[in-house]
Design a protein around this motif. Structure first.
Motif, PDB file in Angstrom:
ATOM      1  N   ILE A  29      -7.689  -9.668 -10.700  1.00 23.03           N
ATOM      2  CA  ILE A  29      -7.606 -10.928  -9.860  1.00 23.03           C
ATOM      3  C   ILE A  29      -5.975 -10.698  -9.093  1.00 23.03           C
ATOM      4  O   ILE A  29      -5.516 -10.860  -7.673  1.00 23.03           O
ATOM      5  N   PHE A  30      -5.222 -10.450  -9.948  1.00 26.48           N
ATOM      6  CA  PHE A  30      -3.627 -10.400  -9.715  1.00 26.48           C
ATOM      7  C   PHE A  30      -3.659  -9.030  -7.859  1.00 26.48           C
ATOM      8  O   PHE A  30      -3.003  -9.489  -7.929  1.00 26.48           O
ATOM      9  N   GLY A  31      -4.273  -8.084  -9.016  1.00 31.17           N
ATOM     10  CA  GLY A  31      -4.459  -6.318  -7.892  1.00 31.17           C
ATOM     11  C   GLY A  31      -5.001  -7.142  -6.559  1.00 31.17           C
ATOM     12  O   GLY A  31      -4.211  -6.740  -5.415  1.00 31.17           O
ATOM     13  N   ILE A  32      -5.945  -8.134  -6.280  1.00 31.30           N
ATOM     14  CA  ILE A  32      -6.616  -8.372  -5.450  1.00 31.30           C
ATOM     15  C   ILE A  32      -5.233  -9.050  -3.966  1.00 31.30           C
ATOM     16  O   ILE A  32      -4.592  -9.321  -2.943  1.00 31.30           O
ATOM     17  N   ILE A  33      -4.802 -10.635  -5.082  1.00 29.57           N
ATOM     18  CA  ILE A  33      -3.487 -10.908  -4.866  1.00 29.57           C
ATOM     19  C   ILE A  33      -2.117 -10.268  -3.808  1.00 29.57           C
ATOM     20  O   ILE A  33      -2.476 -10.365  -2.905  1.00 29.57           O
ATOM     21  N   MET A  34      -2.624  -9.759  -4.466  1.00 25.96           N
ATOM     22  CA  MET A  34      -0.760  -8.520  -4.119  1.00 25.96           C
ATOM     23  C   MET A  34      -1.383  -7.576  -2.995  1.00 25.96           C
ATOM     24  O   MET A  34      -0.393  -7.506  -1.948  1.00 25.96           O
ATOM     25  N   LEU A  35      -2.863  -7.500  -2.840  1.00 23.55           N
ATOM     26  CA  LEU A  35      -3.310  -6.578  -1.474  1.00 23.55           C
ATOM     27  C   LEU A  35      -3.215  -7.930  -0.676  1.00 23.55           C
ATOM     28  O   LEU A  35      -3.036  -7.385   0.992  1.00 23.55           O
ATOM     29  N   VAL A  36      -3.709  -8.824  -0.140  1.00 18.78           N
ATOM     30  CA  VAL A  36      -3.533  -9.190   0.749  1.00 18.78           C
ATOM     31  C   VAL A  36      -1.902 -10.214   1.156  1.00 18.78           C
ATOM     32  O   VAL A  36      -2.228 -10.148   1.965  1.00 18.78           O
ATOM     33  N   GLN A  37      -1.635 -10.106   0.356  1.00 20.50           N
ATOM     34  CA  GLN A  37       0.145 -10.470   0.250  1.00 20.50           C
ATOM     35  C   GLN A  37       0.175  -9.068   0.822  1.00 20.50           C
ATOM     36  O   GLN A  37       0.967  -9.644   2.664  1.00 20.50           O
ATOM     37  N   LEU A  38       0.156  -7.301   0.826  1.00 19.70           N
ATOM     38  CA  LEU A  38       0.562  -6.537   1.331  1.00 19.70           C
ATOM     39  C   LEU A  38       0.219  -6.913   3.250  1.00 19.70           C
ATOM     40  O   LEU A  38       0.581  -6.496   3.516  1.00 19.70           O
TER      41      LEU A  38
END
Ligand code: HEC
Length: 178
Positions: A29-38
C-alpha cells in the motif's frame, strides 16, 4: 516432520505471524501511494508553471518592433529642453565626453554662448566635433534642440530666452525643414 517445519518457515510465534501479515498489507500500500504521488506530482513541480500567463511569458519573442514608439508621437507636445537634455544631451555633456562643454561649466560654455544661439543651433543640427548631427537625436525637432541648447546654456551662465515659435513651426520635423 517437526524438523522439516522448522526449515520451511521462519515464522515461529504468533507475533511474528501478525507482523508478517501486517507488513504484507502495509508495504504494497505504501508502494502504491508513493507511485501515485510520483505520477500526480511530476508535471506540476511549480503549480503556476502551466497557467496561460506563465506560458505566454516563457514563449514570448526575444524582441519586437514597435513603429512610431520612439520620439514624440505626431501631434504630441514638443519635449522641453530639460527633457531632451536629460535623455539625450546629458550622455556626453554631463561628463564632458570628447570635450563637450559640461553641464553648468561656465568657462566651457562661454565661447559657444558668445557665438550665439543661431550658431549653436547650427552646430548641433550639423554636428560638431564628436557630436553627431542633431546630437544623435534624429527625431528631435529644431524647437526641441533649441530648447535643449537654451537649457544647457542657461545652466552655465547664459541668459537665453525661449524663442517664440509659431505652433506649426514647433511641430516641424527634421525632414520637413529646409
Ligand atoms: C555624442 C556626444 C554628444 C551628445 C549626445 C550631445 N553633444 Fe553637444 N557636444 C558634444 C561635443 C563633443 C561638443 C564639442 C564640439 C567641439 O567643439 O568640438 C559639443 C558641443 C555642443 C554645443 C556647443 C556648440 C558650439 O557652438 O560650440 C552645443 C550647443 C551642444 N553641444 C548642444 C547639445 C545638445 C542640445 C545636445 C542634446 C540634444 C547635445 N549637445 C548632445 C557632444 C555631444
Amino acid at each position: 516432520m517437526a524438523e522439516h517445519d522448522e526449515h520451511s518457515s521462519f515464522i515461529k510465534t504468533p507475533q511474528q505471524l501478525i507482523t508478517v501479515v501486517v507488513l504484507s498489507f502495509v508495504v504494497p500500500i505504501f508502494g502504491i501511494i508513493m507511485l501515485v504521488q510520483l505520477v500526480l506530482n511530476k508535471p506540476s513541480a511549480d503549480p503556476g508553471a502551466m497557467t496561460p500567463d506563465a506560458v505566454a511569458a516563457r514563449i514570448q519573442p526575444v524582441g519586437r518592433v514597435e513603429f512610431g514608439a520612439a520620439g514624440p508621437a505626431a501631434g504630441a507636445a514638443p519635449r522641453t529642453g530639460e527633457e531632451l537634455v536629460k535623455t539625450v544631451c546629458a550622455a556626453c555633456h554631463i561628463a564632458g565626453i570628447a570635450n563637450a562643454p559640461k553641464l553648468g561649466d561656465k568657462a566651457g560654455w562661454a565661447p559657444a554662448i558668445k557665438r550665439g544661439l543661431p550658431e549653436m543651433l547650427k552646430a548641433v543640427i550639423a554636428g560638431k566635433g564628436a557630436m553627431p548631427p542633431r546630437a544623435g537625436a534624429a527625431d528631435a525637432t529644431d524647437l526641441e534642440l533649441t530648447r535643449a541648447i537654451i537649457h544647457m546654456a542657461n545652466q552655465a551662465g547664459g541668459n537665453l530666452k525661449e524663442p517664440a515659435v509659431a505652433p506649426a513651426e514647433s511641430q516641424a520635423k527634421p525632414a520637413a525643414k529646409k
